[in-house]
Design a protein around this motif. Structure first.
Motif, mmCIF file in Angstrom:
data_model
loop_
_atom_site.group_PDB
_atom_site.id
_atom_site.type_symbol
_atom_site.label_atom_id
_atom_site.label_comp_id
_atom_site.label_asym_id
_atom_site.label_seq_id
_atom_site.Cartn_x
_atom_site.Cartn_y
_atom_site.Cartn_z
ATOM 1 N N SER A 1 2.373 2.758 -3.178
ATOM 2 C CA SER A 1 1.506 3.466 -4.112
ATOM 3 C C SER A 1 1.853 4.946 -4.178
ATOM 4 O O SER A 1 1.603 5.614 -5.185
ATOM 5 N N SER B 1 -3.499 7.791 -3.699
ATOM 6 C CA SER B 1 -2.494 6.963 -3.023
ATOM 7 C C SER B 1 -2.592 7.087 -1.508
ATOM 8 O O SER B 1 -2.186 6.172 -0.783
ATOM 9 N N CYS C 1 0.818 -1.212 0.000
ATOM 10 C CA CYS C 1 0.000 0.000 0.000
ATOM 11 C C CYS C 1 0.853 1.264 0.000
ATOM 12 O O CYS C 1 0.562 2.226 -0.716
ATOM 13 N N PHE D 1 -4.339 4.176 0.077
ATOM 14 C CA PHE D 1 -3.542 2.973 0.233
ATOM 15 C C PHE D 1 -2.482 3.146 1.321
ATOM 16 O O PHE D 1 -2.112 2.178 1.996
ATOM 17 N N ARG E 1 -2.197 0.806 -8.331
ATOM 18 C CA ARG E 1 -3.064 1.254 -7.240
ATOM 19 C C ARG E 1 -3.268 2.763 -7.260
ATOM 20 O O ARG E 1 -4.373 3.253 -7.071
ATOM 21 N N ALA E 2 -2.199 3.520 -7.475
ATOM 22 C CA ALA E 2 -2.298 4.972 -7.402
ATOM 23 C C ALA E 2 -2.849 5.582 -8.676
ATOM 24 O O ALA E 2 -3.674 6.495 -8.628
ATOM 25 N N GLU F 1 3.226 -2.765 -8.359
ATOM 26 C CA GLU F 1 1.814 -2.607 -7.999
ATOM 27 C C GLU F 1 1.475 -1.170 -7.646
ATOM 28 O O GLU F 1 0.334 -0.738 -7.796
ATOM 29 N N SER F 2 2.465 -0.412 -7.184
ATOM 30 C CA SER F 2 2.203 0.973 -6.763
ATOM 31 C C SER F 2 1.605 1.798 -7.885
ATOM 32 O O SER F 2 0.696 2.604 -7.666
#
Length: 497
Positions: free
Chosen positions: A21, A398, A18, A401, A97-98, A93-94
């Motif tokens: 992100s 972000s 998380c 997350f 997600r963001a 993955e960041s």
């Protein structure tokens, strides 16, 4: 790994996932567009495939259910490589997600009343798609991993990432793109540095006017016109936005501490129970299919039926305010923990025969967890995305997350503190010691988390009650997104330091 170490590793990984992100958000807001950030970073997360492929990097096989004490914990070089493989995932993955949420939100014009309901609906469907991806992972990938090996499972996951990235690329000609505006973090830091430098200066009668192309405001001029001494009105408003959201941010972190722990320990609960559905045995990891199905059903019903009804009843664009939606989720968190404590107490009282207790006794807590995720996660995503200024949209997404990540890290710390404290009081055996749940007191830990969740809920209520939105939820946005900050800000110009 034992109960304590496995849970700590899982929550630390989730927290890092998380928090990274923010990296993708910073890059997209400051230097390159969201679209290109996704294309660059997304493929990095497939690197964990290699670690899962080679058998020499795995610990010796053993029966973790029936003979957990005979298992050799992963250690040394293999543990280092496992950690490296895991933590390559958050870097890639960041960006997803963001930037995915921000890129989707950018496709709707916030100044067009006809597009605002679509933007609100987008975040609900964004969460549905996340749930659908999780559903496919838990049904398809977990079966492959359990029956064909982790190497093939990770290879399929890598293929999905590459296909998904290609699908994003296909939409390039159709996207609305928001241009990067430079580092928002730097702009906000400049405000605090300038304010600190001028903290002892008296307020003169004649103030200097400063313009940044979007607005003009008055500032104390000490002769130093550098950016770290003289800031524009937009910079000050961005700093004020962050400061105003800070109490909601901190209280949300505390409310998410029990959530990450509940998810982690529920899987271990399922592993100690009967996971048969008729003649079919369901892997414990696939039990998350239950809350994901609940999430998709609840979100669809909420978006298609509940929101239109609430919109007519309340006059709010989203039916309820963002913070009201989040509050419902945090109340459900405390309720889910209480249910989990009752179920675990029942399972533990059955002792050695606990395997005969069906894992579907976990369904009630799964249902309430689903309601929390549907309300709190999407509500926070809408809140931070809408409240952030135009130059901080990706960072606004972000932040949500980061809230989850900070909650996971605090959860890991809480595991260590509680286990150490209870071991000291219990003659060397803590609540979460041992290789199996039957040797631990997870039920008491759940009750402790329920109390913590209730305290966090009331703290959040206090912070949310005192929050002033940038825009009246019943009103449409003004033409200039950065000039309308609060009802009070329309009465007088905000000063520049």
């Amino acid at each position: 790994m034992g109960v304590k170490d496995a849970s700590t590793t899982a929550t630390n990984f989730f927290g890092t996932l998380c928090f990274f992100s923010f990296l993708g958000a910073f890059v997209s807001d400051s230097y390159i567009k969201c679209f290109y950030t996704i294309l660059i970073f997304a493929p990095i997360e497939i690197m964990a495939t290699f670690q899962a492929h080679f058998p020499s990097l795995h610990p010796p096989p053993c029966d973790t259910v029936n003979n957990p004490n005979e298992c050799t914990p992963v250690s040394g070089r293999n543990l280092s490589l496992l950690t490296l493989g895991l933590y390559l995932v958050p870097i890639g993955e960041s960006s997803i997600r963001a930037c995915a949420a921000a890129l989707g939100g950018d496709q709707f014009d916030g100044d067009d009343p006809a597009e605002i309901p679509g933007k609100i609906s987008f975040f609900n469907w964004y969460e549905i798609c996340i749930s659908l991806g999780g559903f496919l992972g838990l049904v398809v990938l977990v079966w492959v991993q359990d029956n064909k090996g982790w190497g093939l499972g990770f290879a399929l996951a890598a293929l999905m990432v590459l296909v998904g990235t290609a699908v994003v690329a296909v939409g390039l000609p159709f996207y609305r793109h928001r241009e990067p505006t430079g580092s928002p973090v730097t702009r906000i830091l400049q405000v605090f540095v300038a304010a600190f430098r001028k903290r002892k200066l008296p307020l003169p009668e004649n103030l200097v006017e400063v313009s940044d192309g979007t607005g003009t405001s008055a500032a104390v001029d000490d002769g130093d016109r550098r950016r770290w001494s003289l800031c524009t009105v937009t910079q000050v408003e961005e700093a004020k936005i962050i400061l105003r959201m800070l109490p909601v941010l901190m209280s949300s972190i505390l409310a998410y501490v029990p959530f990450s722990l509940l998810l982690s320990f529920t899987v271990q609960q399922g592993g100690a129970m009967d996971t048969h559905l008729g003649a079919m045995s369901i892997p414990p990891g696939s039990l998350f299919v239950v809350p994901i199905l609940f999430q998709m059903l609840i979100l669809t019903a909420y978006d298609r039926a509940v929101v239109p009804w609430l919109r007519r009843a309340t006059g709010l664009a989203g039916g309820v305010t963002h913070l009201q939606r989040v509050g419902v989720g945090f109340a459900c968190s405390a309720m889910a923990l209480a249910i989990a404590a009752v179920v675990e107490g029942r399972r533990r009282r059955r002792g050695a025969s606990s395997a005969a207790m069906s894992a579907f006794w976990l369904t009630p807590q799964y249902l309430v967890i689903s309601v929390m995720d549907v309300t709190s996660f999407v509500g926070l995503l809408e809140f931070f995305s809408s409240e952030a200024s135009a130059g901080m949209k990706s960072i606004g997404s972000s932040i949500v997350f980061c809230v989850l990540g900070a909650g996971s890290w605090l959860g890991s710390l809480l595991i260590q503190v509680v286990n150490r404290a209870t071991a000291h009081a219990g003659g060397g055996h803590g609540w979460l010691d041992g290789a199996s749940l039957n040797a631990s007191r997870l039920d008491l830990f759940y009750w402790l988390l329920a109390v913590l969740g209730l305290v966090a809920f009331f703290l959040y209520l206090f912070c949310a009650w005192n929050y002033t939105y940038r825009h009246d939820p019943r009103m449409q946005k003004d033409d200039d997104d950065d000039k309308v900050v609060s009802p009070a800000s329309t009465k007088q110009a905000a000063p520049v330091v």
